[in-house]
Design a protein around this motif. Structure first.
Motif, PDB file in Angstrom:
ATOM      1  N   LEU A 137       0.842  -1.328   0.010  1.00 61.19           N
ATOM      2  CA  LEU A 137      -0.008   0.058   0.071  1.00 61.19           C
ATOM      3  C   LEU A 137       0.849   1.388   0.113  1.00 61.19           C
ATOM      4  O   LEU A 137       1.267   1.765   0.942  1.00 61.19           O
ATOM      5  N   PRO A 138       1.259   1.846  -1.120  1.00 62.25           N
ATOM      6  CA  PRO A 138       2.162   2.990  -1.036  1.00 62.25           C
ATOM      7  C   PRO A 138       1.380   4.331  -0.920  1.00 62.25           C
ATOM      8  O   PRO A 138       0.554   4.799  -1.452  1.00 62.25           O
ATOM      9  N   ILE A 139       1.841   4.811   0.602  1.00 58.20           N
ATOM     10  CA  ILE A 139       1.225   5.972   0.975  1.00 58.20           C
ATOM     11  C   ILE A 139       2.335   7.105   1.019  1.00 58.20           C
ATOM     12  O   ILE A 139       3.459   6.930   1.144  1.00 58.20           O
ATOM     13  N   LYS A 140       1.677   8.317   0.787  1.00 60.19           N
ATOM     14  CA  LYS A 140       2.661   9.546   0.973  1.00 60.19           C
ATOM     15  C   LYS A 140       1.662  10.608   1.445  1.00 60.19           C
ATOM     16  O   LYS A 140       0.555  10.535   1.338  1.00 60.19           O
ATOM     17  N   LEU A 141       2.193  11.770   1.678  1.00 56.40           N
ATOM     18  CA  LEU A 141       1.585  12.856   2.122  1.00 56.40           C
ATOM     19  C   LEU A 141       1.461  13.674   0.927  1.00 56.40           C
ATOM     20  O   LEU A 141       2.240  14.059  -0.061  1.00 56.40           O
ATOM     21  N   GLY A 142       0.296  14.420   1.121  1.00 58.40           N
ATOM     22  CA  GLY A 142      -0.316  15.200  -0.008  1.00 58.40           C
ATOM     23  C   GLY A 142      -1.384  15.951   0.465  1.00 58.40           C
ATOM     24  O   GLY A 142      -1.837  16.411   1.464  1.00 58.40           O
ATOM     25  N   PHE A 143      -2.267  16.415  -0.895  1.00 56.51           N
ATOM     26  CA  PHE A 143      -3.482  16.896  -0.780  1.00 56.51           C
ATOM     27  C   PHE A 143      -4.563  16.206  -1.609  1.00 56.51           C
ATOM     28  O   PHE A 143      -4.506  15.628  -2.481  1.00 56.51           O
TER      29      PHE A 143
END
Length: 373
Positions: free
Chosen positions: A244-250
């Motif tokens: 599950l590739p997660i990153k911070l964003g909007f």
């Protein structure tokens, strides 16, 4: 002076009204309202617009007299089925109803990949549907891709106070052909027999034209739903094997969120394991609305170390986690408090940075992560 009805009289009136309404039996719902005689209907003379154009006049209500063949098979006004015809519900992509003048119900399954053998795929779906519904096969020709079924029984109930039990019994022939381009397959569904009973009443059904096509399309919709369920189960199984590739964003509203480079279904299936690892207990979930309601309970310091997590501070309370589909095809994860107010950006970031690279790069399993990760 205004007189008020007593509640008992009102209640009695309602019961009588409901009883009379329920007396409209299921078999009469097939028929047009009131004793209208179609055979002897004559149109009024066309309206004279007195110099204005009459282009809007139409003759769609001209009702031709019954032919000798129609009278031979027993058609009459009271047998006109006024229920709307069945419509194809293409719940899977690439499926269309073939337009032809033969009256046959033929479904086209189109491939999106040249390597796909649609004839093989559709045949597997058909065999799976027959097996899943315990349908008797009386004849099967694998070489010519034909299957003839026995009688398929389907029971349904209608009504609230007075219930009608409807029994439908039908049999079909399936014929599957490969299109000349090799990228699509054509499945023809032919209803061989059909009978319908409402309680003890046998409904008169003529297996011709529109009625026959509606019967065939109802079965086609059931077959497509089965194909959709198979497709969704396969996607869920495949999603469970991917990280599950997660990153911070909007999100699309420029609100800080976690952004997952995966579709909604993949994220929905795998996110609960991550939340459990982060000490969020599941309280409620609604897939249609795309949210999880969770409750956080801070662990001891030893838990963070044992599970390769960076500690973060958060009140022991309930939180909403809202999933959304972004225009890019990714999935946003928005964090809200119990009153559905957005969490502070630093809180969202702290929870995100709690997930170390060792965990972010591996499959999120149900069991606790170990230091070996």
């Amino acid at each position: 002076m205004i007189k008020l009805f007593k509640s008992s009289r009102i209640t009695a009136s309602v019961v009588v009204a409901l009883s009379l309404t329920a007396c409209t039996r299921f078999h009469t719902r097939m028929q047009a309202n009131e004793p209208f005689n179609y055979d002897y209907y004559t149109q009024h003379e066309k309206f004279n617009p007195d110099g204005f154009t009459n282009d809007e006049a139409r003759d769609v209500y001209d009702i031709p007299a019954l032919t000798a063949q129609q009278k031979k098979i027993g058609l009459k006004s009271s047998d006109v089925d006024v229920r709307p015809p069945a419509q194809l519900i293409p719940v899977i992509e690439g499926v269309v109803l073939e337009a032809n003048n033969t009256g046959k119900t033929t479904l086209l399954f189109n491939a999106f990949n040249q390597s796909d053998n649609m004839k093989v795929k559709v045949w597997q779906i058909l065999e799976s549907y027959i097996a899943a519904n315990n349908i008797e096969v009386v004849a099967k020709d694998t070489d010519h891709s034909r299957i003839k079924t026995g009688i398929i029984s389907e029971k349904s109930s209608y009504g609230l106070i007075f219930r009608n039990n409807v029994l439908r019994e039908s049999s079909y022939r399936f014929t599957l052909e490969q299109a000349p381009d090799g990228l699509s397959a054509a499945l023809t569904v032919d209803a061989l027999s059909y009978a319908e009973k409402n309680d003890a009443n046998v409904l008169k059904v003529n297996l011709t034209q529109r009625t026959k096509k509606s019967i065939e399309l109802r079965l086609v919709n059931q077959l497509l739903k089965h194909a959709y369920d198979l497709k969704e189960a396969s996607e869920l199984q495949q999603a469970a094997t991917q990280p599950l590739p997660i990153k911070l964003g909007f999100d699309d509203n420029t609100q800080m969120a976690w952004v997952v480079d995966a579709n909604f279904l993949n994220t929905w299936v795998k996110l609960p394991d991550l939340l459990k690892l982060l000490r969020f207990e599941m309280v409620d979930a609604d897939k249609n609305l795309g949210y999880f309601l969770v409750k956080f309970k801070a662990p001891n310091e030893q838990y963070w170390q044992e599970n390769n997590l960076n500690p973060f501070e958060l009140d022991n309370a309930e939180y909403f986690i809202q999933l959304g589909e972004l225009n890019s095809g990714s999935t946003s994860i928005t964090w809200l408090d119990a009153d559905k107010n957005p969490l502070a950006d630093e809180k969202i970031s702290a929870i995100y940075f709690s997930i170390t690279s060792k965990i972010r790069d591996v499959l999120l399993l149900n069991e606790a992560q170990s230091k070996s990760l």
